[in-house]
Structures are given as structure tokens and as C-alpha cells.
Scaffold this active site. Structure first.
Site, PDB file in Angstrom:
ATOM      1  N   GLY A 171      16.962  31.071 -11.423  1.00  0.00           N
ATOM      2  CA  GLY A 171      16.534  32.451 -11.716  1.00  0.00           C
ATOM      3  C   GLY A 171      17.302  33.497 -10.919  1.00  0.00           C
ATOM      4  O   GLY A 171      17.683  34.548 -11.463  1.00  0.00           O
TER       5      GLY A 171
ATOM      6  N   ASP B  61       0.812  -1.221   0.000  1.00  0.00           N
ATOM      7  CA  ASP B  61       0.000   0.000   0.000  1.00  0.00           C
ATOM      8  C   ASP B  61       0.849   1.276   0.000  1.00  0.00           C
ATOM      9  O   ASP B  61       0.322   2.381   0.115  1.00  0.00           O
ATOM     10  CB  ASP B  61      -0.937   0.003   1.209  1.00  0.00           C
ATOM     11  N   GLY B  62       2.168   1.116  -0.094  1.00  0.00           N
ATOM     12  CA  GLY B  62       3.035   2.301  -0.151  1.00  0.00           C
ATOM     13  C   GLY B  62       3.628   2.691   1.190  1.00  0.00           C
ATOM     14  O   GLY B  62       4.533   3.531   1.244  1.00  0.00           O
ATOM     15  N   GLU B  63       3.120   2.109   2.282  1.00  0.00           N
ATOM     16  CA  GLU B  63       3.753   2.371   3.575  1.00  0.00           C
ATOM     17  C   GLU B  63       5.070   1.598   3.630  1.00  0.00           C
ATOM     18  O   GLU B  63       5.321   0.718   2.803  1.00  0.00           O
ATOM     19  CB  GLU B  63       2.810   1.961   4.715  1.00  0.00           C
TER      20      GLU B  63
ATOM     21  N   ARG C  44      13.805  26.942   3.738  1.00  0.00           N
ATOM     22  CA  ARG C  44      13.474  28.269   3.207  1.00  0.00           C
ATOM     23  C   ARG C  44      12.234  28.863   3.854  1.00  0.00           C
ATOM     24  O   ARG C  44      12.017  30.071   3.783  1.00  0.00           O
ATOM     25  CB  ARG C  44      13.252  28.187   1.694  1.00  0.00           C
TER      26      ARG C  44
ATOM     27  N   THR D 237      15.668  27.019  -9.416  1.00  0.00           N
ATOM     28  CA  THR D 237      15.419  27.167 -10.861  1.00  0.00           C
ATOM     29  C   THR D 237      16.596  27.818 -11.570  1.00  0.00           C
ATOM     30  O   THR D 237      16.703  27.737 -12.792  1.00  0.00           O
ATOM     31  CB  THR D 237      14.186  28.053 -11.114  1.00  0.00           C
TER      32      THR D 237
ATOM     33  N   LYS E  96      16.799  41.725  -3.616  1.00  0.00           N
ATOM     34  CA  LYS E  96      15.912  40.708  -4.207  1.00  0.00           C
ATOM     35  C   LYS E  96      14.718  40.508  -3.302  1.00  0.00           C
ATOM     36  O   LYS E  96      14.865  40.463  -2.082  1.00  0.00           O
ATOM     37  CB  LYS E  96      16.629  39.362  -4.374  1.00  0.00           C
TER      38      LYS E  96
ATOM     39  N   ARG F 200      11.157  37.990  -3.108  1.00  0.00           N
ATOM     40  CA  ARG F 200      10.343  36.931  -3.704  1.00  0.00           C
ATOM     41  C   ARG F 200       8.990  36.929  -3.011  1.00  0.00           C
ATOM     42  O   ARG F 200       8.896  36.796  -1.793  1.00  0.00           O
ATOM     43  CB  ARG F 200      11.008  35.574  -3.496  1.00  0.00           C
TER      44      ARG F 200
HETATM   45  N1  LIG Z   1      10.364  25.716  -1.404  1.00  0.00           N
HETATM   46  C1  LIG Z   1      10.207  27.040  -1.569  1.00  0.00           C
HETATM   47  N2  LIG Z   1      10.189  27.574  -2.788  1.00  0.00           N
HETATM   48  C2  LIG Z   1      10.026  28.898  -2.935  1.00  0.00           C
HETATM   49  N3  LIG Z   1       9.911  29.761  -1.920  1.00  0.00           N
HETATM   50  C3  LIG Z   1       9.942  29.256  -0.687  1.00  0.00           C
HETATM   51  C4  LIG Z   1      10.070  27.888  -0.460  1.00  0.00           C
HETATM   52  N4  LIG Z   1      10.070  27.671   0.856  1.00  0.00           N
HETATM   53  C5  LIG Z   1       9.935  28.842   1.424  1.00  0.00           C
HETATM   54  N5  LIG Z   1       9.870  29.814   0.515  1.00  0.00           N
HETATM   55  C6  LIG Z   1       9.762  31.206   0.875  1.00  0.00           C
HETATM   56  O1  LIG Z   1       8.426  31.645   0.803  1.00  0.00           O
HETATM   57  C7  LIG Z   1       8.431  33.063   0.594  1.00  0.00           C
HETATM   58  C8  LIG Z   1       7.532  33.389  -0.554  1.00  0.00           C
HETATM   59  O2  LIG Z   1       6.293  32.800  -0.335  1.00  0.00           O
HETATM   60  P1  LIG Z   1       4.956  33.693  -0.283  1.00  0.00           P
HETATM   61  O3  LIG Z   1       3.866  32.750   0.111  1.00  0.00           O
HETATM   62  O4  LIG Z   1       4.795  34.208  -1.669  1.00  0.00           O
HETATM   63  O5  LIG Z   1       5.197  34.784   0.735  1.00  0.00           O
HETATM   64  C9  LIG Z   1       9.849  33.508   0.296  1.00  0.00           C
HETATM   65  O6  LIG Z   1      10.392  34.111   1.464  1.00  0.00           O
HETATM   66  C10 LIG Z   1      10.549  32.201   0.032  1.00  0.00           C
HETATM   67  O7  LIG Z   1      11.877  32.246   0.474  1.00  0.00           O
HETATM   68  O1  LIG Z   2      17.292  29.366  -8.157  1.00  0.00           O
HETATM   69  P1  LIG Z   2      16.085  30.052  -7.634  1.00  0.00           P
HETATM   70  O2  LIG Z   2      14.801  29.422  -8.083  1.00  0.00           O
HETATM   71  O3  LIG Z   2      16.095  31.516  -7.879  1.00  0.00           O
HETATM   72  O4  LIG Z   2      16.079  29.829  -6.060  1.00  0.00           O
HETATM   73  C1  LIG Z   2      17.243  29.982  -5.289  1.00  0.00           C
HETATM   74  C2  LIG Z   2      17.083  31.125  -4.358  1.00  0.00           C
HETATM   75  O5  LIG Z   2      15.969  30.853  -3.483  1.00  0.00           O
HETATM   76  C3  LIG Z   2      16.373  30.996  -2.135  1.00  0.00           C
HETATM   77  O6  LIG Z   2      16.107  32.247  -1.708  1.00  0.00           O
HETATM   78  P2  LIG Z   2      14.607  32.807  -1.502  1.00  0.00           P
HETATM   79  O7  LIG Z   2      14.317  33.796  -2.574  1.00  0.00           O
HETATM   80  O8  LIG Z   2      13.641  31.727  -1.320  1.00  0.00           O
HETATM   81  O9  LIG Z   2      14.875  33.483  -0.104  1.00  0.00           O
HETATM   82  P3  LIG Z   2      14.363  34.675   0.740  1.00  0.00           P
HETATM   83  O10 LIG Z   2      12.979  35.015   0.356  1.00  0.00           O
HETATM   84  O11 LIG Z   2      14.512  34.131   2.120  1.00  0.00           O
HETATM   85  O12 LIG Z   2      15.377  35.729   0.430  1.00  0.00           O
HETATM   86  C4  LIG Z   2      17.872  30.740  -2.139  1.00  0.00           C
HETATM   87  O13 LIG Z   2      18.509  31.346  -1.050  1.00  0.00           O
HETATM   88  C5  LIG Z   2      18.315  31.288  -3.473  1.00  0.00           C
HETATM   89  O14 LIG Z   2      18.666  32.653  -3.372  1.00  0.00           O
END
Ligand SMILES: Nc1ncnc2c1ncn2[C@@H]1O[C@H](COP(=O)(O)O)[C@@H](O)[C@H]1O
Ligand SMILES: O=P(O)(O)OC[C@H]1O[C@H](OP(=O)(O)OP(=O)(O)O)[C@H](O)[C@@H]1O
Length: 322
Positions: A233, A34-36, A97, A231, A201, A203
Site C-alpha cells: 500500500g 506437543d509442538g515444543e 517496526r 501489503t 505518510k 499510519r
Molecule cells: N507489524 C506491524 N504492522 C503494522 N504496523 C506496525 C507493525 N509493527 C509496528 N507497527 C507500527 O505501529 C504503528 C501503528 O499502530 P497503532 O497501534 O495504530 O498506533 C505505526 O507506527 C506502525 O509503524
Molecule cells: O507495504 P505496506 O503495508 O504499506 O507496509 C510497508 C511500510 O510499512 C512500514 O512503515 P510504517 O508505516 O509501519 O512506519 P512508520 O509508522 O514508522 O512510518 C515500512 O517502513 C513501509 O513504509
């Protein structure tokens, strides 16, 4: 000592065992219909100091959460059968992260992962270059060793820069301390002055913005240093900005190469000349041409050295000061 590597991290575990001059201890992992699953040591662990190696990156066969659960269950099993100490050796730490709340009612998953590790009866953890060292240090009440790859990057940095002026650059504000420490290490190791810079930066909701640069990279070969390439990026955006600011050449160094979707932007970028990562994550997402372009630096000997010192009561600080 007992040294186990769970199946998903077998190759890294074998490299660690070779560096320690021992064989991996035998265990069995079985998946039920069952995948366990279940896992058990095939040797006695009573009164032993046990080390379990499991890298928590997603793929190629299991998601990160599956690997985490397997690590937790195996550690708990070792405790049940009399292990004196259990140390989790985690080359790549998952969920690092999500170290802070970025949206209303967000989780702090990095802390929850630490709580699960402690609840399984694990006595200590070891990882390499996690996303946020302060979050790592504060999430655990058990000893939590944080290794850094500075020395692993010394030779690739020397080979990349030659005699040219060199700058170490963080691609985001969160990595400034990491870049500063690498720069100081390289200055001592290469015996010359090295410049520094960092980029803005942000995100949010999957969108990355901000491109301001602090620091002077004109005329310098620039090494971007990060915890992970996902990625690609972040590295590509940063390399473009550095080239516009006059950097002569750009290299992308990171502890962990996830290379999601083959990280095509990274390998197609005309601005990134060299890519170096450690072997905490196998290059299973890269095609042969991309893999050929990656310089992979073994981190297993560093982990082996840390395990040797933990087992013998030696100094981790001395290891990191090299
Ligand atoms: N696995 C993850 N991929 C991308 N971003 C991640 C990941 N884990 C934590 N993060 C953090 O989440 C925020 C952005 O998410 P929002 O829901 O848009 O606020 C950013 O600080 C990433 O570092
Ligand atoms: O290759 P990418 O797809 O660009 O992802 C890599 C980046 O993502 C993480 O930071 P993140 O932006 O999640 O961190 P922060 O929001 O805590 O700065 C990590 O520290 C890299 O800087």
C-alpha cells in the site's frame, strides 16, 4: 568458525556458506508431539566462533515469534556447550517496526526483542536495513551490525533509469535518511547527479493517510526506496503521487519483500514499472506471475562478507563504504 543455518532459513544459509566457501555445520531440529522443539549442534562448538543464521519473517510455516525463540534457544545451547562467541545473523529482523510508542501504554517491542537476544548469551547481531537504524543502534548493548543494500541496488537503478533524469524518493518521512544515503551512493556509483524527494505518510489504527510531496520529480524516473514492502500500500500511494507530480516512470525498491496477501495492489498498479527486493524473505506469498515481475537481488554474499570480516577482525565500515 562454525556456521549454522536454522531449518527455516536453510536456503539463505546455504547461499551464505557458498559465498564463504564453506559448508553449513550440521545441527538437528526436532519438534516433539506437543509442538515444543529442541535444537542442538551435531558438531563440537567448544571454543568456536559460531554464527547462526535465522531470518525472522513470519511464514511460510512458522510465525516470527517461533523463529525468534528457536534462535534464542539454539544460541543458548551453543553457549552451554562452550562456544567462544555466538553471533546471530538475522537477514530480516522481526518486530523492528514497533520502535516507538504510538498509543498510550504501547510497547517498544524492538527493544524487548534486543533484550531477549542479549539474555540468550548472544555476543553480536547482524541484520540488513532495519526499519529504524537509531532504534536498532540504541536497543542493543552488544555489537549490532547494520548492513545496507545500497550497493546491491546500484545495477538495478542503472538498468531502470538508463540515461534519463533520476530521483530517489522516500515514501515516508521515516525513510528520508535511507533515501538520502542511497542517493549519495548512486551518485558516486553512476557518476551523475540524482534528485531527491519524500512523501508525507501517517499510519494509525491500520489507516494510512497523508500525500504531500516535498521535492521535484517532474520529468524524472523515480526510484521509491523503503525497508519493506508489506501489503504494498505504501508504494502504491507514493507511486500515484509521483506520477501526478510528473515523474515519468516509477520503480519500487525495498530491502525486504514480505508481500502480504500477494501484495496485489502493488502488482496491479499501473504506476509501478519495476519491483526489486533482496532475498532475505523468500517469495512464498507470490503467485508465479507476480514472482516473475520481482527482481530479487542476492544479499547472502553481503552477509557472508560481513561474517568473514567479523571472524577475522576486519572492518565493517569499509564493507559498507564500497
Ligand atoms: N507489524 C506491524 N504492522 C503494522 N504496523 C506496525 C507493525 N509493527 C509496528 N507497527 C507500527 O505501529 C504503528 C501503528 O499502530 P497503532 O497501534 O495504530 O498506533 C505505526 O507506527 C506502525 O509503524
Ligand atoms: O507495504 P505496506 O503495508 O504499506 O507496509 C510497508 C511500510 O510499512 C512500514 O512503515 P510504517 O508505516 O509501519 O512506519 P512508520 O509508522 O514508522 O512510518 C515500512 O517502513 C513501509 O513504509
Amino acid at each position: 568458525m562454525r556456521l549454522f543455518a536454522l531449518d527455516a532459513t536453510r536456503e539463505f544459509g546455504e547461499r551464505m556458506a557458498a559465498a564463504l566457501g564453506v559448508d553449513l555445520d550440521a545441527h538437528e531440529e526436532r519438534v516433539f508431539e506437543d509442538g515444543e522443539h529442541k535444537a542442538r549442534p551435531l558438531v563440537s562448538v567448544r571454543d568456536r566462533d559460531c554464527y547462526v543464521v535465522q531470518s525472522l519473517h513470519a511464514g511460510p510455516d512458522d510465525p516470527a515469534s517461533e523463529k525468534l525463540v528457536r534462535l534464542l534457544f539454539f544460541a543458548a545451547t551453543l553457549r552451554d556447550h562452550g562456544a567462544r562467541r555466538v553471533t546471530a545473523v538475522i537477514p530480516y529482523m522481526a518486530y523492528a517496526r514497533k520502535d516507538r510508542r504510538t498509543k498510550p501504554r504501547d510497547p517498544v517491542t524492538s527493544r524487548y526483542a534486543a533484550q531477549l537476544i542479549e539474555a540468550a548469551g548472544i555476543d553480536a547481531v547482524v541484520t540488513l536495513e532495519t526499519h529504524n537504524v537509531a532504534a536498532w543502534d540504541n536497543a542493543f548493548r552488544i555489537p549490532a551490525v547494520h548492513l545496507v543494500p545500497h550497493d546491491l541496488f546500484a545495477e538495478p537503478a542503472r538498468a531502470f533509469a538508463g540515461d534519463a533524469p533520476l530521483a530517489v524518493v522516500s515514501p515516508d518521512p521515516g525513510g528520508v535518511k535511507r533515501a538520502q544515503l542511497l542517493r549519495e551512493h548512486l551518485e558516486a556509483k553512476l557518476g551523475r547527479e540524482i534528485g531527491s524527494a519524500w512523501l508525507e505518510k501517517r499510519r494509525s489504527a491500520g489507516v494510512v493517510s497523508g500525500s504531500q510531496l516535498a521535492g521535484d520529480v517532474a520529468g524524472a524516473a523515480a526510484i521509491l526506496i523503503d525497508d519493506i514492502v508489506s501489503t504494498g500500500g505504501t508504494m502504491v500511494r507514493a507511486a500515484e503521487t509521483l506520477k501526478e507530480a510528473g515523474a515519468t516512470r516509477v520503480a519500487a525498491f525495498a530491502a525486504h519483500g514480505l508481500f502480504i496477501d500477494g501484495a496485489r495492489p502493488l502488482f496491479e498498479s499501473p504506476h509501478i514499472e519495476r519491483v526489486a527486493v533482496t532475498d532475505t524473505v523468500p517469495l512464498f506469498r507470490l503467485d508465479a506471475a507476480a514472482a516473475e515481475r520481482v527482481e530479487t537481488i542476492p544479499a547472502a554474499p553481503l552477509f557472508a562478507d560481513a561474517v568473514r570480516r567479523l571472524h577475522a577482525g576486519g572492518s565493517i565500515s569499509e564493507l559498507l563504504a564500497r
